[in-house]
Design a protein around this motif. Structure first.
Motif, PDB file in Angstrom:
ATOM      1  N   ASP A 127     -17.778   3.273  -5.494  1.00 35.48           N
ATOM      2  CA  ASP A 127     -16.684   3.321  -6.468  1.00 35.48           C
ATOM      3  C   ASP A 127     -15.482   4.031  -5.857  1.00 35.48           C
ATOM      4  OD1 ASP A 127     -18.018   2.010  -8.411  1.00 35.48           O
ATOM      5  OD2 ASP A 127     -18.318   3.718  -9.745  1.00 35.48           O
ATOM      6  N   MET A 128     -14.349   3.339  -5.797  1.00 34.87           N
ATOM      7  CA  MET A 128     -13.136   3.911  -5.219  1.00 34.87           C
ATOM      8  C   MET A 128     -12.030   3.906  -6.276  1.00 34.87           C
ATOM      9  SD  MET A 128     -14.404   4.488  -2.271  1.00 34.87           S
ATOM     10  CE  MET A 128     -13.054   4.956  -1.212  1.00 34.87           C
ATOM     11  N   PRO A 129     -11.519   5.090  -6.647  1.00 33.73           N
ATOM     12  CA  PRO A 129     -10.493   5.164  -7.700  1.00 33.73           C
ATOM     13  C   PRO A 129      -9.182   4.491  -7.277  1.00 33.73           C
ATOM     14  CG  PRO A 129     -11.504   7.312  -7.310  1.00 33.73           C
ATOM     15  CD  PRO A 129     -11.944   6.423  -6.196  1.00 33.73           C
ATOM     16  N   PRO A 160       0.833  -1.207   0.000  1.00 33.75           N
ATOM     17  CA  PRO A 160       0.000   0.000   0.000  1.00 33.75           C
ATOM     18  C   PRO A 160       0.870   1.261   0.000  1.00 33.75           C
ATOM     19  CG  PRO A 160      -0.638  -1.538   1.758  1.00 33.75           C
ATOM     20  CD  PRO A 160       0.690  -1.973   1.254  1.00 33.75           C
ATOM     21  N   ARG A 161       0.349   2.329  -0.576  1.00 26.00           N
ATOM     22  CA  ARG A 161       1.051   3.617  -0.548  1.00 26.00           C
ATOM     23  C   ARG A 161       0.502   4.435   0.629  1.00 26.00           C
ATOM     24  NH1 ARG A 161       1.359   8.879   0.239  1.00 26.00           N
ATOM     25  NH2 ARG A 161      -0.671   9.080  -0.762  1.00 26.00           N
ATOM     26  N   TYR A 162       0.958   4.075   1.845  1.00 25.89           N
ATOM     27  CA  TYR A 162       0.526   4.820   3.027  1.00 25.89           C
ATOM     28  C   TYR A 162       0.992   6.276   2.933  1.00 25.89           C
ATOM     29  CZ  TYR A 162       0.278   0.032   4.894  1.00 25.89           C
ATOM     30  OH  TYR A 162       0.015  -1.301   5.086  1.00 25.89           O
ATOM     31  N   ASP A 199      -8.937   8.191  -0.266  1.00 29.40           N
ATOM     32  CA  ASP A 199      -9.720   7.938   0.946  1.00 29.40           C
ATOM     33  C   ASP A 199      -9.037   6.951   1.887  1.00 29.40           C
ATOM     34  OD1 ASP A 199     -12.395   9.409   0.616  1.00 29.40           O
ATOM     35  OD2 ASP A 199     -12.160   8.403  -1.312  1.00 29.40           O
ATOM     36  N   TYR A 200      -8.415   5.937   1.319  1.00 33.70           N
ATOM     37  CA  TYR A 200      -7.885   4.859   2.148  1.00 33.70           C
ATOM     38  C   TYR A 200      -6.440   5.052   2.586  1.00 33.70           C
ATOM     39  CZ  TYR A 200     -12.022   2.062   0.963  1.00 33.70           C
ATOM     40  OH  TYR A 200     -13.297   1.594   0.828  1.00 33.70           O
ATOM     41  N   PHE A 201      -5.635   5.746   1.785  1.00 31.05           N
ATOM     42  CA  PHE A 201      -4.202   5.743   2.081  1.00 31.05           C
ATOM     43  C   PHE A 201      -3.551   7.118   2.172  1.00 31.05           C
ATOM     44  CE2 PHE A 201      -4.929   1.485   0.165  1.00 31.05           C
ATOM     45  CZ  PHE A 201      -4.592   0.741   1.283  1.00 31.05           C
ATOM     46  N   LYS A 202      -4.324   8.196   2.152  1.00 30.14           N
ATOM     47  CA  LYS A 202      -3.705   9.521   2.226  1.00 30.14           C
ATOM     48  C   LYS A 202      -3.239   9.861   3.640  1.00 30.14           C
ATOM     49  CE  LYS A 202      -4.234  14.312   0.779  1.00 30.14           C
ATOM     50  NZ  LYS A 202      -5.120  15.332   0.199  1.00 30.14           N
ATOM     51  N   ARG A 203      -3.938   9.358   4.669  1.00 29.15           N
ATOM     52  CA  ARG A 203      -3.613   9.690   6.059  1.00 29.15           C
ATOM     53  C   ARG A 203      -2.155   9.370   6.382  1.00 29.15           C
ATOM     54  NH1 ARG A 203      -7.845   4.977   7.470  1.00 29.15           N
ATOM     55  NH2 ARG A 203      -8.751   6.063   5.695  1.00 29.15           N
ATOM     56  N   PHE A 251      -7.607   1.870  12.504  1.00 31.20           N
ATOM     57  CA  PHE A 251      -8.510   2.686  11.695  1.00 31.20           C
ATOM     58  C   PHE A 251      -9.794   1.903  11.430  1.00 31.20           C
ATOM     59  CE2 PHE A 251      -4.442   4.740  10.224  1.00 31.20           C
ATOM     60  CZ  PHE A 251      -4.695   5.964  10.828  1.00 31.20           C
ATOM     61  N   PRO A 252     -10.952   2.537  11.556  1.00 30.80           N
ATOM     62  CA  PRO A 252     -12.218   1.809  11.410  1.00 30.80           C
ATOM     63  C   PRO A 252     -12.451   1.232  10.022  1.00 30.80           C
ATOM     64  CG  PRO A 252     -12.606   4.184  11.638  1.00 30.80           C
ATOM     65  CD  PRO A 252     -11.169   3.946  11.950  1.00 30.80           C
ATOM     66  N   ASP A 253     -11.747   1.757   9.008  1.00 29.16           N
ATOM     67  CA  ASP A 253     -11.943   1.241   7.654  1.00 29.16           C
ATOM     68  C   ASP A 253     -10.832   0.287   7.208  1.00 29.16           C
ATOM     69  OD1 ASP A 253      -9.879   3.064   7.386  1.00 29.16           O
ATOM     70  OD2 ASP A 253     -10.729   4.113   5.648  1.00 29.16           O
ATOM     71  N   ASN A 254     -10.070  -0.261   8.153  1.00 31.35           N
ATOM     72  CA  ASN A 254      -8.984  -1.176   7.768  1.00 31.35           C
ATOM     73  C   ASN A 254      -9.493  -2.386   6.988  1.00 31.35           C
ATOM     74  OD1 ASN A 254      -6.682   0.163   8.623  1.00 31.35           O
ATOM     75  ND2 ASN A 254      -6.615  -0.817  10.625  1.00 31.35           N
ATOM     76  N   ASP A 255     -10.716  -2.823   7.282  1.00 34.27           N
ATOM     77  CA  ASP A 255     -11.271  -3.959   6.539  1.00 34.27           C
ATOM     78  C   ASP A 255     -11.471  -3.594   5.068  1.00 34.27           C
ATOM     79  OD1 ASP A 255     -13.314  -2.155   7.323  1.00 34.27           O
ATOM     80  OD2 ASP A 255     -14.856  -3.702   7.093  1.00 34.27           O
ATOM     81  N   GLU A 256     -11.995  -2.387   4.815  1.00 27.45           N
ATOM     82  CA  GLU A 256     -12.185  -1.945   3.431  1.00 27.45           C
ATOM     83  C   GLU A 256     -10.845  -1.696   2.742  1.00 27.45           C
ATOM     84  OE1 GLU A 256     -14.934   1.293   3.050  1.00 27.45           O
ATOM     85  OE2 GLU A 256     -16.404   0.373   4.386  1.00 27.45           O
ATOM     86  N   ARG A 257      -9.872  -1.212   3.493  1.00 26.89           N
ATOM     87  CA  ARG A 257      -8.534  -1.007   2.933  1.00 26.89           C
ATOM     88  C   ARG A 257      -7.942  -2.349   2.499  1.00 26.89           C
ATOM     89  NH1 ARG A 257      -5.039   1.858   7.166  1.00 26.89           N
ATOM     90  NH2 ARG A 257      -4.114   3.274   5.623  1.00 26.89           N
TER      91      ARG A 257
END
Length: 269
Positions: free
Chosen positions: A74-76, A45-47, A98-102, A114-120
């Motif tokens: 839809d996630m680009p 991943p590009r954290y 959304d997933y990796f900018k933080r 992070f609450p969305d780690n499953d979606e990541r």
């Protein structure tokens, strides 16, 4: 290993993230294969805490641009690439605003997941597979490291079951003692079911603990490598009952020959 194609998919790789068992082995194993004439690709991943300028990451326009559907959204998908100096190894980075900018990897400043780690994890698995499809690069072995990458075996065996590019690919998962406390999002199973994966294949994800997420990876792999000297007792027992070949833990100074032999005699057969 000459001319064998090995795809490494990891949640972390040095030098882009600090050294751990996972990030170190995700560098050393491909370097070993590379030195023996094999062909390798590395994905992570590009954290947002990876310094793009220092590591000279750049976007690959021809690979970017598609959208992945995650839980009906839809996630680009953005693909970046960098080279590890002196090693002649390229690393592909799976990115999404959304997933990796933080500016962190898997937890916030207080150490909370992070609450969305499953979606990541879902996005990372799909993103890797879709990118390899665009590269039209058919791997002989796919070696998975780290729990954020651990949905890849499940998606390959079910969601992408009819994809001919992976028809002969064998999946190896390394199991480490680098998990997390508590659980991922309680709706994780529903999000995976949204992709048409049968509930009986993922029933343990009703409680998505580290051990249960790794059980799903083990169930959908062709072989397992124990990556830490000590792994959770629950996973030790689970591996004792599996039918897949298991390579026991090898120290960093002795892994190379053992991994090569395991690939050749237990995986590529």
């Amino acid at each position: 290993m000459k001319d064998k194609r090995i795809l490494y998919v990891s949640s972390e790789v040095i030098p882009y993230l600090p050294e751990t068992e996972i990030s170190s082995m995700s560098f050393e194993a491909p370097r070993m294969v590379n030195s023996k004439g094999g062909q390798i690709r590395i994905f992570m991943p590009r954290y947002g805490n990876i310094n793009e300028r220092r590591h000279q990451l750049h976007e690959v326009i021809r690979l970017s641009g598609m959208n992945l559907v995650i839980n009906d959204l839809d996630m680009p998908l953005i693909i970046k690439v960098a080279s590890i100096p002196k090693e002649r190894m390229q690393v592909y980075f799976i990115d999404n605003e959304d997933y990796f900018k933080r500016k962190a990897t898997l937890t916030d400043e207080e150490g909370n997941l992070f609450p969305d780690n499953d979606e990541r994890a879902i996005f990372f698995a799909k993103g890797v597979i879709e990118t390899v499809k665009k590269l039209n690069w058919s791997p002989d072995v796919i070696h998975v490291h780290g729990w954020l990458a651990s949905l890849l075996p499940l998606y390959l065996k079910h969601y992408y079951a009819n994809e001919p590019l992976f028809g002969h690919s064998k999946i190896v998962t390394s199991v480490y003692d680098h998990g997390y406390e508590g659980t991922l999002d309680e709706k994780m199973m529903e999000k995976v079911k949204f992709d048409g994966i049968a509930e009986e294949k993922i029933s343990v994800l009703e409680k998505p603990t580290y051990n249960n997420v790794m059980k799903v990876a083990i169930d959908n792999s062709d072989a397992i490598i124990v990556g830490s000297e000590n792994i959770p007792d629950e996973l030790v027992k689970y591996l004792e009952d599996t039918n897949q070949p298991v390579l026991e833990y090898k120290k960093p100074d002795e892994f190379a020959d053992a991994y090569e032999a395991f690939y050749q005699t237990e995986v590529l057969v």
